[in-house]
Structure formats: structure tokens, C-alpha cells
Design an enzyme around this catalytic site. Sequence first.
Site, mmCIF file in Angstrom:
data_model
loop_
_atom_site.group_PDB
_atom_site.id
_atom_site.type_symbol
_atom_site.label_atom_id
_atom_site.label_comp_id
_atom_site.label_asym_id
_atom_site.label_seq_id
_atom_site.Cartn_x
_atom_site.Cartn_y
_atom_site.Cartn_z
ATOM 1 N N MET A 84 46.345 40.227 28.603
ATOM 2 C CA MET A 84 46.701 41.647 28.617
ATOM 3 C C MET A 84 48.019 41.845 29.369
ATOM 4 O O MET A 84 48.362 42.977 29.738
ATOM 5 C CB MET A 84 45.586 42.467 29.254
ATOM 6 C CG MET A 84 44.292 42.391 28.446
ATOM 7 S SD MET A 84 43.213 43.800 28.690
ATOM 8 C CE MET A 84 42.873 43.691 30.427
ATOM 9 N N ALA B 48 51.144 41.418 32.339
ATOM 10 C CA ALA B 48 51.325 41.377 33.794
ATOM 11 C C ALA B 48 51.023 39.942 34.255
ATOM 12 O O ALA B 48 50.193 39.702 35.130
ATOM 13 C CB ALA B 48 50.438 42.405 34.505
ATOM 14 N N HIS C 233 47.615 33.054 34.487
ATOM 15 C CA HIS C 233 47.983 33.015 33.066
ATOM 16 C C HIS C 233 48.886 31.808 32.791
ATOM 17 O O HIS C 233 48.748 31.128 31.774
ATOM 18 C CB HIS C 233 48.756 34.273 32.667
ATOM 19 C CG HIS C 233 47.992 35.558 32.821
ATOM 20 N ND1 HIS C 233 48.315 36.498 33.761
ATOM 21 C CD2 HIS C 233 46.932 36.056 32.138
ATOM 22 C CE1 HIS C 233 47.492 37.532 33.644
ATOM 23 N NE2 HIS C 233 46.635 37.293 32.680
ATOM 24 N N GLN D 161 38.336 47.599 24.761
ATOM 25 C CA GLN D 161 37.491 46.925 25.745
ATOM 26 C C GLN D 161 37.432 47.702 27.063
ATOM 27 O O GLN D 161 36.799 47.267 28.023
ATOM 28 C CB GLN D 161 37.934 45.475 25.973
ATOM 29 C CG GLN D 161 39.235 45.308 26.730
ATOM 30 C CD GLN D 161 39.665 43.851 26.798
ATOM 31 O OE1 GLN D 161 39.954 43.213 25.784
ATOM 32 N NE2 GLN D 161 39.659 43.284 28.008
ATOM 33 N N GLY E 130 40.440 31.562 30.841
ATOM 34 C CA GLY E 130 40.229 31.233 32.250
ATOM 35 C C GLY E 130 38.768 31.355 32.652
ATOM 36 O O GLY E 130 38.052 32.253 32.187
ATOM 37 N N SER F 258 45.741 40.419 37.525
ATOM 38 C CA SER F 258 46.741 41.472 37.322
ATOM 39 C C SER F 258 46.369 42.705 38.137
ATOM 40 O O SER F 258 47.231 43.483 38.535
ATOM 41 C CB SER F 258 46.827 41.836 35.838
ATOM 42 O OG SER F 258 47.092 40.684 35.078
ATOM 43 N N ARG F 259 45.080 42.900 38.387
ATOM 44 C CA ARG F 259 44.632 44.086 39.135
ATOM 45 C C ARG F 259 44.912 43.966 40.633
ATOM 46 O O ARG F 259 44.797 44.967 41.351
ATOM 47 C CB ARG F 259 43.151 44.353 38.879
ATOM 48 C CG ARG F 259 42.888 44.808 37.449
ATOM 49 C CD ARG F 259 41.462 45.299 37.231
ATOM 50 N NE ARG F 259 41.300 45.981 35.954
ATOM 51 C CZ ARG F 259 40.849 45.413 34.833
ATOM 52 N NH1 ARG F 259 40.498 44.146 34.825
ATOM 53 N NH2 ARG F 259 40.761 46.115 33.710
HETATM 54 P P1 AMP Z 1 43.745 38.984 31.262
HETATM 55 O O1 AMP Z 1 45.211 39.181 31.057
HETATM 56 O O2 AMP Z 1 43.263 39.440 32.605
HETATM 57 O O3 AMP Z 1 42.915 39.488 30.119
HETATM 58 O O4 AMP Z 1 43.527 37.427 31.284
HETATM 59 C C1 AMP Z 1 43.953 36.598 30.237
HETATM 60 C C2 AMP Z 1 43.382 35.221 30.423
HETATM 61 O O5 AMP Z 1 43.848 34.684 31.656
HETATM 62 C C3 AMP Z 1 41.846 35.214 30.492
HETATM 63 O O6 AMP Z 1 41.369 34.083 29.784
HETATM 64 C C4 AMP Z 1 41.579 35.092 31.959
HETATM 65 O O7 AMP Z 1 40.353 34.467 32.257
HETATM 66 C C5 AMP Z 1 42.751 34.225 32.407
HETATM 67 N N1 AMP Z 1 42.979 34.402 33.841
HETATM 68 C C6 AMP Z 1 43.196 35.561 34.511
HETATM 69 N N2 AMP Z 1 43.300 35.324 35.835
HETATM 70 C C7 AMP Z 1 43.135 33.987 36.010
HETATM 71 C C8 AMP Z 1 43.123 33.128 37.140
HETATM 72 N N3 AMP Z 1 43.299 33.577 38.386
HETATM 73 N N4 AMP Z 1 42.928 31.811 36.925
HETATM 74 C C9 AMP Z 1 42.740 31.330 35.672
HETATM 75 N N5 AMP Z 1 42.739 32.083 34.569
HETATM 76 C C10 AMP Z 1 42.928 33.392 34.724
#
Ligand code: AMP
Length: 279
Positions: free
Chosen positions: A27, A29, A34, A58, A147, A186-187
Amino acid sequence: MKIIDNIKDLKAEISCFKGSIGLVPTMGALHDGHKSLIDRAVKENDNVVVSVFVNPIQFGAGEDLDKYPRQLQKDASLCENAGVKIVFAPKVSEMYSDRKDNLTLICPPYDAVNKLCGKSRPGHFDGVCSVVAKLFNLTKATRAYFGQKDAQQLFIIKKMVKDLDFDIEIVPCPIVRESDGLALSSRNKYLTEKERKIALNISKALFSTKNLFDSGVKDIRTLTDNCLEIMKELDVEYIEFADRNSFELLQNEADNNTIILVAARTPETNTRLIDNINL
Ligand code: AMP
């Protein structure tokens, strides 16, 4: 590298690819968490597509859809430096031609969603599975990288791939943390300085509880109390112990196949953070 915002151009580019395709759905950021997924995808595939899409279906009512950080140019340069071929960053109207309640969705089973994050976020995993399935179809990826930070999401996506015979390999990637232990998210951008310190207690609680388990304490009640004590400045949504393969919740004793999962909110900005650890 190309930044593509529409499905037609994406399909045209993908059709010129030779060899394997790695997909990293995000998503945006983008942070080092990532980046670890992206680096691995680049290493293991001939072509890598990173999607950057804040997926509205979502998010529930009252969640942070509108304020979710958006920084496409910065994300694109991280991707370019990492060796990504395409950043796919579509508008909402490009992905969804209709209202959520008039779309065909993939709905994971009740047992998988009626707990942990799914319990407080009804419909969340329908939105996740549906967008991920679209991205699988659009990119024709050989492998997709997720992740372990979002452990329930990973479990549900692996199940979707198995149940619906998607021809794709799901590659789980370890949680990346700040040097002090806070899981990257990102949060984390929402946190005040004071909250950043309080948020650190989430990973502290998980590490401490793992140590307690390693020292011989298996009783889930005792292990939970240890977590709660360390996280007392946070508003804890759940602390659950689950079998890490079946994701069945456990009530009595933890063992070496147990995962501890936590969601908690910070006191000032009410930021919802999640984390987990394998015992
Ligand atoms: P998001 O942008 O939050 O939807 O995350 C995109 C992908 O990055 C998802 O598969 C998350 O599980 C992974 N992800 C986010 N934060 C982390 C982290 N700290 N370590 C490993 N993977 C991450």
C-alpha cells in the site's frame, strides 16, 4: 523502470517480459520492511512488479483510509534503485468499476477471519484477498512476496492460493524491525514521540514472553499476563496464541509451533499496530 497507472499498459508491459515474474503487493509509504520483500523478489526473479495501491475495500468505516500516507515518487525511486521493472500504482476507479457491495469478492472462510484482526475489521480480509487475486491475475506472477508481520493475512492468502489453485508461489518474508525492536510499519508515521516509546513495549512484550517460554513457562495464562503487564500503557485489542500452521487459537499450553499475535492501539493518536513472534 516504468510507473504504470492503468491495466491496459500493465498487461502490455507484462506480455513483453521474459522469464519469471515476482510480485510485491504493497500500500506504499515503503520502508525497509517492504524493501526486504522487494530485494528478495529481485534476487529470485527475472522481472519484478511492485504494486502501490491503498486498497479502499479492505478499510472499514472510520479507519485510516483517507489519512494513509501516500508518497508515490519516493516509493518509485526506492523501487528503481532496487531493480524493480514496474511500479503499478492504479487509481481506485481503474481497479474497481463498481461499489464494494456490487463487486465479486473472494471471501475467506469464517474460521479464518472470525478472530485476530478479522474480528475487529469485518470484511477486511475479503478486501485483501480480492485485491491480491486481481493482482495475481493482472501480473501473471510466478511468485508473490508477503511479510510475516501480517501473519493472519499471509495464512489466509496461502489458503486462498491452495483452495482456488492459483498457479503462484507464495514466499513468506521475515519481520523487519528497527534496531530497538519496533516492527516497521507505514503506520509508525502517525506516532508522536511519546507514543513511539510506548509502542516499543509491543515488541518488548513479545521478546520477553518468548524468553519466559524458553525458560520453561508454557501456561498461556501466565504468558499472556506477562505481555499485558509490559503493554499496560497501550490499549490492547488482542493477545492470542495460535498454532502457526493451522492458525487455531490455543487456550492452555504453548509449544514450539506457537505464534503469539498482538494488536494494540496507542494512547494519543489511537494508531493500531500489530506484531507477532514465533516461539
Ligand atoms: P502494506 O504496505 O502494509 O500492505 O504491506 C505490504 C507487504 O509488506 C505485506 O506483505 C506486509 O506484510 C509487508 N510488510 C510490512 N511491514 C513489514 C515488516 N516490518 N517486515 C516485513 N514485511 C513487512
